[in-house]
Write an enzyme that holds these catalytic residues in place. Sequence first.
Site, mmCIF file in Angstrom:
data_model
loop_
_atom_site.group_PDB
_atom_site.id
_atom_site.type_symbol
_atom_site.label_atom_id
_atom_site.label_comp_id
_atom_site.label_asym_id
_atom_site.label_seq_id
_atom_site.Cartn_x
_atom_site.Cartn_y
_atom_site.Cartn_z
ATOM 1 C CE LYS A 1 -6.283 -2.443 32.147
ATOM 2 N NZ LYS A 1 -5.510 -2.281 30.708
ATOM 3 C CD GLN B 1 -6.526 -1.132 27.688
ATOM 4 O OE1 GLN B 1 -6.111 -0.828 28.818
ATOM 5 N NE2 GLN B 1 -6.509 -2.339 27.254
ATOM 6 C CG ASP C 1 -0.028 -1.010 31.339
ATOM 7 O OD1 ASP C 1 -0.820 -2.048 31.906
ATOM 8 O OD2 ASP C 1 -0.350 -0.052 30.402
HETATM 9 N N1 GUN Z 1 -4.110 -4.127 25.932
HETATM 10 C C1 GUN Z 1 -4.098 -5.399 26.344
HETATM 11 N N2 GUN Z 1 -3.560 -5.370 27.390
HETATM 12 C C2 GUN Z 1 -3.173 -4.175 28.062
HETATM 13 C C3 GUN Z 1 -2.547 -4.087 29.047
HETATM 14 O O1 GUN Z 1 -2.209 -4.763 30.018
HETATM 15 N N3 GUN Z 1 -2.417 -2.708 29.362
HETATM 16 C C4 GUN Z 1 -2.488 -1.709 28.522
HETATM 17 N N4 GUN Z 1 -2.283 -0.460 28.324
HETATM 18 N N5 GUN Z 1 -3.226 -2.089 27.294
HETATM 19 C C5 GUN Z 1 -3.455 -3.349 27.197
#
Ligand code: GUN
Length: 295
Positions: A52, A100, A123
């Site tokens: 990211k 996350q 998100d």
């Molecule tokens: N863990 C797995 N996929 C995601 C996501 O799209 N966002 C976040 N914050 N954590 C994740």
Amino acid sequence: MQIIDGKATAAAIKAEIAAKVASRVAQGHRAPHLAAILVGHDGGSETYVANKIKACADCGFKSSLIRLESTKETPLDLAVLMAEIDRLNKDPEVDGFIVQLPLPHHIDEQAVIEAIDPSKDVDGFHPVNVGRQSTGLPCFHSATPAGIVELLRRHNIETAGKNVVIVGRSNIVGKPLAAMLLQKGPQGDATVTVCHSATPNLASVTRRADILVAAIGRPGFITADMVADGAIVVDVGTTRVPDSSRKSGFRLSGDVDYENVAPKCSAITPVPGGVGPMTIVSLMLNTLQAAEARD
Ligand code: GUN
């Protein structure tokens, strides 16, 4: 059979975002700023967050990584995480941020998600964004479902009138994807069935799918007998399985038995290089949207 190249599609979208950002900056705006909170050192989460942060650089965004330690001996104090969220909620220089997941078991994930300001929840996990999404109102769409919908759109795959079967009812993929594909209008208008661990005779349902989405996190779960000839298959799985031939010691495995399913399909997404890169690009699009809303 068409292999749907999510990596190339994501690269094209990132180039489009970078061009928009360059034009915003030329007009005197700040570059969009995404912050990420990473708790502990889970291998998968480390990789996702690093990807990211790299995508932010590719798009011309500013990024910040906030690391919080949590070990068995010294578990993270929830108050420390909440204080960090509060700081990011109030920081006018931060357009959007993510925490996350998964978080250590002693932390209530839902309470954490609900502490995020919905206007910075890129998100799309906060109940305000989830609710707005399911009613078809403007919001931050959950990244993986939005990435899937965009991947289908860019490959001219119609959803209107199609039978879409989603295997997996998670809050971050199955449920929001069902809501998006159900909406009236472009990229919607599908007849959606969501299957899960209590669905009897699963194969008889998946075989009716024009578009089959596998989002269960079980490597190779969807076998050839579960797929109709000519179906479009979208594989959301990314499970790490041990592989001593790799330097890392693992490889990513999808939820679909690719080798045997692919020859039956009219189109399929590979793992890696299918849905994964599109998820990250959706997060970038949400962050750009957040920055534009702050102008
Ligand atoms: N863990 C797995 N996929 C995601 C996501 O799209 N966002 C976040 N914050 N954590 C994740």
